[in-house]
Design a protein around this motif. Structure first.
Motif, mmCIF file in Angstrom:
data_model
loop_
_atom_site.group_PDB
_atom_site.id
_atom_site.type_symbol
_atom_site.label_atom_id
_atom_site.label_comp_id
_atom_site.label_asym_id
_atom_site.label_seq_id
_atom_site.Cartn_x
_atom_site.Cartn_y
_atom_site.Cartn_z
ATOM 1 N N ALA A 1 -12.352 29.757 22.615
ATOM 2 C CA ALA A 1 -11.258 28.890 23.026
ATOM 3 C C ALA A 1 -11.387 27.508 22.393
ATOM 4 O O ALA A 1 -10.394 26.891 22.010
ATOM 5 N N ALA A 2 -12.626 27.020 22.281
ATOM 6 C CA ALA A 2 -12.850 25.710 21.650
ATOM 7 C C ALA A 2 -12.397 25.725 20.200
ATOM 8 O O ALA A 2 -11.734 24.794 19.724
ATOM 9 N N ALA A 3 -12.757 26.781 19.465
ATOM 10 C CA ALA A 3 -12.353 26.879 18.062
ATOM 11 C C ALA A 3 -10.843 27.011 17.940
ATOM 12 O O ALA A 3 -10.217 26.447 17.029
ATOM 13 N N GLU A 4 -10.227 27.737 18.858
ATOM 14 C CA GLU A 4 -8.786 27.966 18.819
ATOM 15 C C GLU A 4 -8.010 26.659 18.936
ATOM 16 O O GLU A 4 -6.980 26.467 18.290
ATOM 17 N N ILE A 5 -8.516 25.747 19.766
ATOM 18 C CA ILE A 5 -7.814 24.478 19.961
ATOM 19 C C ILE A 5 -8.112 23.474 18.853
ATOM 20 O O ILE A 5 -7.458 22.451 18.726
ATOM 21 N N GLY A 6 -9.138 23.751 18.034
ATOM 22 C CA GLY A 6 -9.434 22.870 16.910
ATOM 23 C C GLY A 6 -10.761 22.159 16.977
ATOM 24 O O GLY A 6 -11.055 21.315 16.127
ATOM 25 N N ILE A 7 -11.608 22.467 17.953
ATOM 26 C CA ILE A 7 -12.934 21.856 18.029
ATOM 27 C C ILE A 7 -13.807 22.450 16.932
ATOM 28 O O ILE A 7 -13.877 23.666 16.761
ATOM 29 N N ALA A 8 -14.463 21.589 16.155
ATOM 30 C CA ALA A 8 -15.323 22.035 15.054
ATOM 31 C C ALA A 8 -16.646 22.533 15.619
ATOM 32 O O ALA A 8 -17.447 21.745 16.127
ATOM 33 N N LEU A 9 -16.890 23.828 15.506
ATOM 34 C CA LEU A 9 -18.096 24.395 16.115
ATOM 35 C C LEU A 9 -19.368 23.953 15.408
ATOM 36 O O LEU A 9 -20.444 23.972 16.005
#
Length: 243
Positions: free
Chosen positions: A94-102
């Motif tokens: 979900a973090a990656a989907e919203i645009g958070i850089a893993l």
């Protein structure tokens, strides 16, 4: 797909050192947030040195985790390092989907009894530190961590009850959309987010926003302040997950 899983003090030290290096967002006193959320924050973003609490609400799965993701997304996209402490169910997908850089996200699922030390170490070298608030945290420990964030220029985001935050955000209402008469799927939720705080944030505010959705935002005027003007914006905020 996952962020950096941090286990042990040695791994934490290795993370904090590179995170402390200059980055494109490092000199900015206010880190960006999604346009829909700017009206909730006195500086229209995450001011370095501030404490922005997200109340977990009742029940706990009331939209708080989605709100945390939304707060992190723009700062992470702009180059900031982020850390999430004490949230073992945090969804990297979900973090990656919203645009958070893993590759700039540190996860400490279970800090154990060293929670204050772990959070303090991350504050020293990470731009935004999200932490679940233990039930046993004392006011003195909370005050020390907030003071450390002010000194280091980090943004501390406690997830749970936290007295004395500069701003406290909470999802106070929500309604799902997508189900018809016996058919369909839950697609998005219109939530009302409230903000209260100190100083420039002392005047309570509320907005409505879709999580996930098309970014429709409506400012809700308080009865004492008269009418307000609604505004819509499309495509700027998409939060995945039903947390």
């Amino acid at each position: 797909m996952a962020g950096r899983m941090v286990v042990g003090s040695a791994a934490l030290a290795d993370l904090v050192r590179p995170a402390s290096a200059p980055d494109p967002a490092g000199g900015h006193r206010v880190l960006p947030v999604a346009p829909e959320l700017t009206g909730l924050l006195p500086n229209r973003g995450l001011r370095r040195g501030s404490t922005i609490a997200v109340s977990a609400g009742q029940p706990r799965r009331s939209g708080g985790t989605s709100l945390v993701l939304a707060l992190l997304a723009e700062a992470s996209r702009a180059g900031s390092w982020c850390a999430v402490v004490g949230v073992p169910t945090f969804g990297a997908g979900a973090a990656a989907e919203i645009g958070i850089a893993l590759d700039r996200l540190a996860l400490v699922p279970d800090p154990g009894p060293e929670w204050p030390t772990v959070v303090a170490a991350l504050i020293d070298g990470v731009d935004v530190v999200v932490t679940a608030v233990p039930q046993t945290v004392s006011a003195s420990v909370a005050n020390r961590l907030a003071a450390r964030a002010r000194q280091r220029g980090s943004v501390l985001v406690p997830y749970g009850r936290w007295d004395g935050a500069d701003v406290t955000l909470q999802v106070v209402r929500g309604a799902w959309e997508g189900l018809g008469s016996g058919r369909g799927r839950l697609r998005r939720r219109e939530v009302t987010v409230s903000a209260r705080g100190r100083g420039a944030a002392a005047r309570p505010k509320e907005i409505k926003v879709w999580l996930p959705g098309d970014g429709l935002t409506r400012v809700i005027p308080r009865p004492a302040t008269g009418g307000g003007v609604g505004r819509s914006r499309r495509g700027a905020l998409t939060v995945v997950g039903s947390a």
